[in-house]
Design a protein around this motif. Structure first.
Motif, PDB file in Angstrom:
ATOM      1  N   ARG A   1      -2.085  -0.997  -3.471  1.00 32.59           N
ATOM      2  CA  ARG A   1      -3.685  -0.538  -3.025  1.00 32.59           C
ATOM      3  C   ARG A   1      -2.717   1.007  -2.734  1.00 32.59           C
ATOM      4  N   VAL A   2      -3.055   2.880  -3.442  1.00 35.29           N
ATOM      5  CA  VAL A   2      -2.789   3.398  -3.541  1.00 35.29           C
ATOM      6  C   VAL A   2      -3.633   4.583  -2.817  1.00 35.29           C
TER       7      VAL A   2
ATOM      8  N   ASN B   1      -9.165   5.645  -2.909  1.00 39.64           N
ATOM      9  CA  ASN B   1      -8.377   6.376  -3.602  1.00 39.64           C
ATOM     10  C   ASN B   1      -7.898   7.264  -2.588  1.00 39.64           C
ATOM     11  N   GLU B   2      -9.288   7.828  -2.071  1.00 41.79           N
ATOM     12  CA  GLU B   2      -8.651   9.839  -1.711  1.00 41.79           C
ATOM     13  C   GLU B   2      -9.174   9.731  -0.562  1.00 41.79           C
TER      14      GLU B   2
ATOM     15  N   ALA C   1      -7.139   3.383   6.388  1.00 44.02           N
ATOM     16  CA  ALA C   1      -6.905   3.523   4.614  1.00 44.02           C
ATOM     17  C   ALA C   1      -6.456   2.102   4.511  1.00 44.02           C
ATOM     18  N   VAL C   2      -5.224   2.144   5.434  1.00 45.60           N
ATOM     19  CA  VAL C   2      -4.350   0.747   5.356  1.00 45.60           C
ATOM     20  C   VAL C   2      -4.973  -0.439   5.476  1.00 45.60           C
ATOM     21  N   THR C   3      -6.320  -0.208   6.439  1.00 46.43           N
ATOM     22  CA  THR C   3      -6.776  -1.198   7.362  1.00 46.43           C
ATOM     23  C   THR C   3      -8.253  -1.770   6.934  1.00 46.43           C
ATOM     24  N   GLN C   4      -8.592  -1.359   5.363  1.00 47.75           N
ATOM     25  CA  GLN C   4      -9.216  -2.044   4.801  1.00 47.75           C
ATOM     26  C   GLN C   4      -9.129  -3.575   4.342  1.00 47.75           C
TER      27      GLN C   4
ATOM     28  N   HIS D   1       0.822  -0.935  -0.293  1.00 42.73           N
ATOM     29  CA  HIS D   1      -0.136   0.081  -0.088  1.00 42.73           C
ATOM     30  C   HIS D   1       1.057   0.821   0.064  1.00 42.73           C
ATOM     31  N   VAL D   2       0.379   2.182  -1.322  1.00 41.88           N
ATOM     32  CA  VAL D   2       1.910   3.432  -0.867  1.00 41.88           C
ATOM     33  C   VAL D   2       0.153   4.023  -0.518  1.00 41.88           C
TER      34      VAL D   2
END
Length: 199
Positions: free
Chosen positions: A131-132, A189-190, A179-182, A88-89
């Motif tokens: 993911r970004v 995305n945003e 975002a990173v724990t979904q 993930h970025v």
């Protein structure tokens, strides 16, 4: 604090505007910890000021850190993430990546660049389970204003933000954690996050 919470921390001092140093920071993380699951590109400068009176070295500094530094670190990280089957970025942009004001042209240009780079990257690496996410904070209580070199703009900006209750760094961190724990199937995305008081 990471160690006290049962984790392991490594510290690397690096100037992300220097491609070799940005790459070294990523390589050190992989070497020390065995893999790279999340890259948060958070380094940034906000050197506000009008275009007419601009010190163009401010523009170069912002492009080097806000945009190229982010791109260098990402470029170093993606092969590791692809090789391990995902990652993930998270790119920290700004509300100035969605709009501009008379004194934010240079800064906004870098943050719009972050948005464009992130969307192109997202489409490129999604098939590799990478993911970004772009986080776009409004005013945050940080040292960013200390670096503004155009004194008239600095004074005006500080006066304006002095009238609101800014976000705290923890608020932005919470957005990153969300975002990173979904679930893996979800790519947030945003995230646009502003202080309640910010117009």
């Amino acid at each position: 604090r990471v160690t006290d919470a049962g984790g392991r921390a490594e510290v690397v001092v690096a100037d992300v505007a220097d491609e070799a140093q940005a790459r070294l920071a990523v390589e050190h993380a992989v070497s020390a910890l065995g893999r790279l699951d999340i890259l948060v590109n958070n380094a940034g400068l906000m050197l506000l000021g009008p275009v007419t009176d601009a010190d163009t070295t401010d523009w170069r500094r912002m492009i080097d850190v806000n945009l190229l530094g982010l791109m260098y670190a990402t470029h170093a990280a993606i092969p590791h993430m692809r090789g391990q089957g995902g990652g993930h970025v998270v790119n920290v942009s700004s509300v100035s990546g969605r709009g501009a004001s008379p004194t934010s042209a240079g800064y906004s240009a870098t943050k719009w660049g972050v948005g464009g780079f992130s969307e192109g990257l997202r489409q490129e690496v999604r098939t590799h389970r990478v993911r970004v996410t772009v986080i776009e904070p409004g005013v945050v209580a940080t040292e960013l204003t200390d670096h503004i070199t155009h004194q008239e703009t600095k004074s005006a900006y500080e006066g304006r933000i002095g009238q609101i209750t800014p976000l705290e760094p923890e608020d932005v961190a919470a957005a990153v954690v969300y975002a990173v724990t979904q679930p893996e199937r979800v790519n947030v995305n945003e995230i646009l996050i502003r202080p309640l008081d910010q117009g």
